[in-house]
Scaffold this active site. Structure first.
Site, mmCIF file in Angstrom:
data_model
loop_
_atom_site.group_PDB
_atom_site.id
_atom_site.type_symbol
_atom_site.label_atom_id
_atom_site.label_comp_id
_atom_site.label_asym_id
_atom_site.label_seq_id
_atom_site.Cartn_x
_atom_site.Cartn_y
_atom_site.Cartn_z
ATOM 1 N N LYS A 66 38.391 42.750 45.441
ATOM 2 C CA LYS A 66 36.952 42.498 45.618
ATOM 3 C C LYS A 66 36.498 41.597 44.468
ATOM 4 O O LYS A 66 36.916 41.811 43.318
ATOM 5 C CB LYS A 66 36.197 43.837 45.620
ATOM 6 C CG LYS A 66 34.713 43.723 45.944
ATOM 7 C CD LYS A 66 34.038 45.098 46.010
ATOM 8 C CE LYS A 66 32.550 45.018 46.292
ATOM 9 N NZ LYS A 66 31.883 46.332 46.287
ATOM 10 N N SER A 141 28.816 47.108 50.331
ATOM 11 C CA SER A 141 28.944 45.745 49.853
ATOM 12 C C SER A 141 30.367 45.177 49.937
ATOM 13 O O SER A 141 30.536 43.965 49.889
ATOM 14 C CB SER A 141 28.476 45.659 48.406
ATOM 15 O OG SER A 141 29.339 46.417 47.561
ATOM 16 N N SER A 165 29.629 51.690 49.352
ATOM 17 C CA SER A 165 30.193 50.355 49.577
ATOM 18 C C SER A 165 31.657 50.291 49.948
ATOM 19 O O SER A 165 32.142 49.229 50.325
ATOM 20 C CB SER A 165 29.983 49.483 48.348
ATOM 21 O OG SER A 165 28.712 48.929 48.426
#
Ligand code: GLN
Length: 473
Positions: A66, A141, A165
């Protein structure tokens, strides 16, 4: 998980990952492709294997990071304009541990800027599309990470979960996701969102892969004072009660999508058939969880984002003149213009809310009250886990929603987090797992999209939760 060995080479694993990454370019999953370095590392691993040298447990396994994990390979942007151009001098502890075992980072994944969001639409690089339906969101997210795993671009991906997330995008794309007990994996080298709830975790296609990743990444790190001494794999927590709880307030909520409710009921029957008793629980303080989260989290965000001043980090405004405010010095303008140009709308909203709830005169009315509600929530979960081993719950009230549907309505976006944030406020572990798809006959969806559920456990029950999720998928 496919590992490089005598029958499969690391180079072929990495090459096929890179091909998939190219194939799904239009989904906008990645912020950076690490082609050259990844292939170089793969060749080194293959050489070791040929020479009969020892290789790690993740030898040659392609993974995605990420883009809020600092890395010396490519820019680290957290999908925010204000960090574009940032070449980190360090790597996150988590990625270092993975790479030590031979994992190879092939790409960095898109997210809501600074991880603020539930759809990956708040990214400076534009939204990531859902793995199954281009007109729907990836969730957020960590949307890029979830889609990367769902479409087999990589074997696993890292994520962060401050309020859902990892679990929510996992459930929107039909993969497994673990949000570990707070402090299980070091947060060193991870861009901070809300420090009291942020955790590092993983996406994968199976429970056993999650287990392997957790055993590698967990443990105390002297660079992160909130990291816990390693307990993973040694915890004595067991499923001895043979009791699974359900949260009445969630299951009976009129906001719960009927298809998610049926997927939930199916798993309840499955647990019963495996000899578990189902216990209905009432946790009335959860009513305040979303409000408490959206006070505490922006307060911490406002503080964590105050460091981005245009001087110490990447992006800096070029606009140092403002005719309409002659009283402002160029230095004032450097701070304010860098921040107004570099942050996304949602980042600014949180900075404003955070500073407001912490300001003198409002602190008692908002922040302190939210902190008290948080304590109540922690206590209610503690009591619940005296009765049950784990709690089965939806991850979110709805499956993946349409791109653009909620992005201009922050409150309706926040409402999607109602079933994920209580876990973060209490620092508990939870595993999201795939639970089927919306039905073919459901005309609300042009193509079926995944449904996801989660298992929540007491602190340090991570390993057992993963095993339990594996048992019922
Ligand atoms: N959707 C939640 C939020 O926007 C959670 C985000 C996260 O876990 N990083 O705050």
């Amino acid at each position: 998980m496919k590992v490089a060995n005598k029958s499969t080479s690391a180079v072929s694993l990495v090459k096929s990952a890179l091909e998939k990454i190219e194939k799904y370019k239009d989904k906008n999953i990645f912020t950076f492709i690490n082609q050259e370095n990844a292939l170089k590392k793969a060749e080194e691993i293959d050489k070791k294997i040929r020479n009969g040298e020892q290789v790690g447990r993740l030898a040659g396994v392609p993974y995605a990071l990420k883009d809020n994990f600092l890395s010396t390979e490519g820019e680290t942007t957290a999908s925010a304009k204000i960090l574009t151009g940032l070449n980190s001098p360090i790597n996150s502890t988590c990625a270092e541990k993975l790479e030590k075992e031979g994992a190879i980072m092939v790409a960095r994944t898109n997210l809501d800027a600074f991880a603020h969001g539930s759809s990956t639409e708040n990214s400076f690089f534009g939204p990531t599309k859902n793995a199954y339906d281009d007109s729907r969101v990836a969730g957020g997210s960590s949307g890029g990470s979830a889609v990367a795993v769902a479409l087999d671009c990589v074997e696993f991906a890292t994520g962060t979960d401050t309020g859902g997330s990892i679990r929510q995008p996992a459930s929107f794309n039909g993969v497994f996701g673990i949000k570990p007990t707070y402090g299980t994996i070091s947060r060193y080298g991870v861009v901070a969102m809300a420090s009291s709830t942020d955790v590092v975790g993983f996406f994968s296609k199976s429970a056993s892969d999650l287990d392997l990743l957790m055993s590698i990444a967990s443990g105390r790190d002297s660079k992160d004072q909130t990291s816990l001494p390693d307990f993973y794999g040694t915890s004595d927590f067991s499923l001895e009660k043979k009791k699974i709880g359900l949260i009445k307030e969630f299951v009976e909520s009129p906001a719960l999508n009927p298809e998610i409710k049926s997927a939930f009921d199916e798993k309840v029957s499955l647990f019963k058939s495996k000899g578990y008793e189902i216990v209905e629980l009432s946790l009335p303080a959860l009513e305040y969880a979303l409000a408490a989260y959206y006070i505490i989290q922006p307060a911490e965000v406002a503080s964590n984002l105050s460091r981005y001043d245009g001087i110490r980090y990447a992006y800096r405004t070029k606009n140092l003149k403002d005719e309409s405010s002659p009283e402002k010095s160029p230095l004032d303008l450097l701070f304010s213009n860098t921040r107004s140009e570099g942050f996304m709308r949602e980042n600014k909203r949180r900075i404003m809310i955070g500073n407001f709830v912490l300001s003198s005169g409002f602190y008692d009315a908002y922040f302190l009250k939210a902190a008290k509600a948080r304590t109540l929530i922690i206590k209610e979960f503690e009591k619940a886990f005296e009765k049950v081993d784990a709690i089965l719950s939806p991850v979110a009230p709805n499956p993946a929603f349409k791109l653009g549907e909620k992005v201009d309505d922050p409150v309706s976006m926040y409402l999607e987090d109602v079933m994920s944030v209580p876990v973060n406020l209490a620092g508990l572990p939870a595993v999201a797992f795939p639970a089927g798809f919306t039905s073919e006959n459901n005309k609300d969806y042009k193509t079926p999209v995944p449904l996801g559920l989660q298992l929540i456990g007491p602190r340090r029950s991570d390993k057992n939760l993963i095993a339990l999720a594996g048992e019922i998928v």
